[in-house]
Design an enzyme around this catalytic site. Structure first.
Site, short mmCIF file in Angstrom:
data_model
loop_
_atom_site.label_atom_id
_atom_site.label_comp_id
_atom_site.label_asym_id
_atom_site.label_seq_id
_atom_site.Cartn_x
_atom_site.Cartn_y
_atom_site.Cartn_z
N LYS A 56 16.31 23.53 9.88
CA LYS A 56 16.39 23.14 11.19
C LYS A 56 15.72 23.73 11.99
O LYS A 56 15.40 22.78 13.10
CB LYS A 56 17.83 23.36 10.91
CG LYS A 56 18.50 23.38 10.22
CD LYS A 56 20.44 23.78 10.38
CE LYS A 56 20.89 22.97 9.04
NZ LYS A 56 23.17 23.64 9.83
N CYS A 72 20.39 28.08 12.19
CA CYS A 72 20.96 28.64 11.44
C CYS A 72 21.68 27.67 10.20
O CYS A 72 21.82 26.55 10.38
CB CYS A 72 22.17 29.16 11.98
SG CYS A 72 22.17 30.63 13.51
N ASP A 73 22.21 28.27 9.10
CA ASP A 73 23.72 27.68 8.62
C ASP A 73 24.18 28.48 7.66
O ASP A 73 23.95 29.97 7.26
CB ASP A 73 22.17 27.07 7.56
CG ASP A 73 23.41 25.61 6.60
OD1 ASP A 73 23.53 24.60 6.65
OD2 ASP A 73 23.70 26.43 5.57
N SER A 74 25.85 28.25 8.16
CA SER A 74 26.01 29.03 6.76
C SER A 74 27.08 27.91 5.97
O SER A 74 27.16 27.08 5.71
CB SER A 74 27.93 29.60 7.81
OG SER A 74 27.62 30.19 8.98
N GLY A 109 22.14 32.17 7.18
CA GLY A 109 20.92 32.59 7.51
C GLY A 109 20.88 31.72 8.32
O GLY A 109 21.12 31.20 9.17
#
Length: 200
Positions: A56, A72-74, A109
């Site tokens: 991203k 970000c990624d959750s 992340g």
């Protein structure tokens, strides 16, 4: 022109975190094929969310060469399986019936880039879910709030009824670790306060 913080996300929760922390970010949602990236990702669950976050950030970074880009990624790690967004009321109900009264890890992340340098790191926070009733689970799902949230919950809104406690960084659970962002800025020779909106 001083650097700005660019958020490679359309998440209102991440934007709210930065705004509450005094920053008015430039929001530029990144469009990446998450399913394809997950299918190709190597390594453990922490590496998967970090890979998504970096994809991203890298998709957006070329348009902002002098700014700090944050991706970000959750995802929720429950019983060794990564859980993304449920998307539907039915899937949300099913997910909550599986996780109520239990504990899981929320992995977020982060990929933070500035002038070709990167800090890529995953934060892990343990979430203790309350033993929500069937009626409350159904009502929460119908509210629409958890449908596009990792782990099918929010910490800061209706979901707060059903989270007994967390162990770790609360901002990371909401979607972006502000302490990690501060450490990344320091590593780039920047101060957090230079991104705060002016007080007048």
């Amino acid at each position: 022109m001083p650097p700005r913080i660019v958020l490679a996300s359309q998440s209102p929760s991440r934007r709210m975190l930065l705004e509450n922390a005094g920053v008015d970010p430039v929001c530029h949602p990144a469009h990446v094929d998450e399913d394809a990236l997950i299918a190709r990702a190597t390594g453990g669950p922490s590496d998967v969310v970090a890979t998504l976050a970096r994809a991203k950030a890298e998709a957006v970074a070329p348009a902002y060469p002098g700014d700090v880009v944050v991706g970000c990624d959750s995802m929720l790690l429950l019983d060794g399986t990564l859980q993304g967004k449920p998307h539907t009321i039915e899937a949300t109900i099913e997910r909550w019936r599986a996780q109520r009264g239990r504990s899981a890890q929320l992995l977020t992340g982060h990929a933070i880039g500035y002038r070709g340098r990167w800090v890529v790191e995953t934060t892990a926070t343990t979430v203790h879910f309350g033993a929500a009733s069937d009626a409350d689970i159904a009502a929460y799902a119908r509210s629409g709030e958890p449908l596009e949230c990792a782990g099918a919950f929010t910490l800061e809104a209706l979901g707060s009824w059903f989270i007994d406690s967390i162990e770790g960084d609360p901002t990371s659970v909401i979607g972006l670790s502000v302490p990690l962002l501060r450490r990344a800025l320091y590593s780039f020779g920047l101060d957090a306060s230079q991104f705060w909106r002016p007080h007048g």
